[in-house]
Design a protein around this motif. Sequence first.
Motif, PDB file in Angstrom:
ATOM      1  N   GLY A  15      40.929  42.845  50.909  1.00  0.00           N
ATOM      2  CA  GLY A  15      41.513  42.320  49.680  1.00  0.00           C
ATOM      3  C   GLY A  15      41.816  40.837  49.834  1.00  0.00           C
ATOM      4  N   ARG A  52      30.285  45.093  42.918  1.00  0.00           N
ATOM      5  CA  ARG A  52      31.239  44.493  41.995  1.00  0.00           C
ATOM      6  C   ARG A  52      32.287  43.793  42.822  1.00  0.00           C
ATOM      7  NH1 ARG A  52      36.297  46.171  39.780  1.00  0.00           N
ATOM      8  NH2 ARG A  52      36.380  48.075  41.001  1.00  0.00           N
ATOM      9  N   PHE A  53      32.777  42.660  42.340  1.00  0.00           N
ATOM     10  CA  PHE A  53      33.911  42.005  42.991  1.00  0.00           C
ATOM     11  C   PHE A  53      35.029  41.990  41.969  1.00  0.00           C
ATOM     12  CE2 PHE A  53      34.712  39.295  46.806  1.00  0.00           C
ATOM     13  CZ  PHE A  53      36.072  39.144  46.593  1.00  0.00           C
ATOM     14  N   GLY A  54      36.089  42.709  42.256  1.00  0.00           N
ATOM     15  CA  GLY A  54      37.170  42.762  41.273  1.00  0.00           C
ATOM     16  C   GLY A  54      38.311  43.600  41.794  1.00  0.00           C
ATOM     17  N   ALA A  55      39.165  44.010  40.867  1.00  0.00           N
ATOM     18  CA  ALA A  55      40.344  44.762  41.281  1.00  0.00           C
ATOM     19  C   ALA A  55      40.004  46.226  41.486  1.00  0.00           C
ATOM     20  CB  ALA A  55      41.435  44.634  40.237  1.00  0.00           C
ATOM     21  N   ILE A  56      40.599  46.797  42.495  1.00  0.00           N
ATOM     22  CA  ILE A  56      40.523  48.229  42.705  1.00  0.00           C
ATOM     23  C   ILE A  56      41.877  48.772  42.284  1.00  0.00           C
ATOM     24  CG2 ILE A  56      40.232  50.034  44.439  1.00  0.00           C
ATOM     25  CD1 ILE A  56      38.475  47.604  45.813  1.00  0.00           C
ATOM     26  N   LEU A  57      41.850  49.632  41.287  1.00  0.00           N
ATOM     27  CA  LEU A  57      43.097  50.083  40.673  1.00  0.00           C
ATOM     28  C   LEU A  57      43.417  51.516  41.068  1.00  0.00           C
ATOM     29  CD1 LEU A  57      42.469  48.847  37.010  1.00  0.00           C
ATOM     30  CD2 LEU A  57      43.482  47.576  38.904  1.00  0.00           C
ATOM     31  N   ASP A  58      44.684  51.847  41.012  1.00  0.00           N
ATOM     32  CA  ASP A  58      45.089  53.238  41.123  1.00  0.00           C
ATOM     33  C   ASP A  58      45.356  53.713  39.697  1.00  0.00           C
ATOM     34  OD1 ASP A  58      46.182  55.680  41.489  1.00  0.00           O
ATOM     35  OD2 ASP A  58      47.674  55.066  42.965  1.00  0.00           O
ATOM     36  N   VAL A  59      44.313  54.282  39.090  1.00  0.00           N
ATOM     37  CA  VAL A  59      44.437  54.623  37.671  1.00  0.00           C
ATOM     38  C   VAL A  59      45.475  55.716  37.423  1.00  0.00           C
ATOM     39  CG1 VAL A  59      42.185  53.827  36.860  1.00  0.00           C
ATOM     40  CG2 VAL A  59      42.399  56.110  37.814  1.00  0.00           C
ATOM     41  N   ASN A 142      41.200  54.561  50.622  1.00  0.00           N
ATOM     42  CA  ASN A 142      40.528  53.291  50.903  1.00  0.00           C
ATOM     43  C   ASN A 142      39.235  53.481  51.669  1.00  0.00           C
ATOM     44  OD1 ASN A 142      42.639  52.065  49.766  1.00  0.00           O
ATOM     45  ND2 ASN A 142      43.345  50.994  51.597  1.00  0.00           N
TER      46      ASN A 142
END
Lengths: 148, 157
Positions: A15, A52-59, A142
């Motif tokens: 991150g 993809r480069f971006g946020a990994i969210l905990d939906v 992760n």
Amino acid sequence: MTKEEKMILNELQKGIPLEKRPFLKIANKLCLSEEKIIRAIHSLKKKGYIRRFGAILDVNQLGVKSTLVGMKVRGEDVEKIANIVSSYEGVTHNYERDHIYNLWFTLMESSDERLEKTLKEIKERTKVEMIHLPSEKKHKTNVFFKFE
Amino acid sequence: MDKIDERILIEISQNIEICMDVYEALAKKLNLSEDELLKRLKNMKNQGVIKRIAPVLYHQNTEYKYHAMTAWKIPKNKIDTMLYEMQKIENISHIYERNINKDWPYNLFGMLHGKEKEEIQNIIKFLSKKIQVTEYTVLYTKKQWKKTSPNIEYFIR
């Protein structure tokens, strides 16, 4: 991947900092230049390593409900059934696996009611035997690929 | 979480533009100042909504060619030791406890990733021996039909 790209990718997977010029921080840590980090990211994207480069969210933190489903599909029907399953927006992963339960998908919906509704619909459309395994407890989510 | 946070989440859960001032560019797109964006990102990170901002890989294109879902029947008194051992292994991602039912006796799941099939087999052997558990099942990935990141807009609308 070059040796340097591997080193950069290992670091990026942890991150990037939530600070101005985050790649400069990473560059300093790896004793490389900021430009080099950025160039490596572009190159890794182009070479098809980075999706993809971006946020990994905990939906789930957003109230999203999720579950895992295993299906017992006849060999000749796999493609047809897999396509039906994949057509749902809430299906994020759909994998064929080496097992009597040979098709596995994860489903996410904004509420338990919607989750039930979609599952019921998939069941009616596919007419396939399925097991529904909601998660009781998440312990680790992760992925970290160490490149050497 | 307000409407601005939602707009931020929709934007950053896609593919962000990579440049030196990555947050400044993102802030501009969202009509925010960079400081405001960073403040909100940190907040959502602390709340656990954002896990991290990082590259997501096409893992089948990397040297990790073998992937298996493993499911284990672990008695209650062994769960903690098993979890402890699993968490230590870098090749294991996504560890979940799940409900069992009459057709599925396995209550603990772990995704294994290996450069060689042997790597996966060895981890399974190690865990089985260490925890003294013989009831488990291994489901190697045969084909990926779909893999995508959740579409945030679909969930928050």
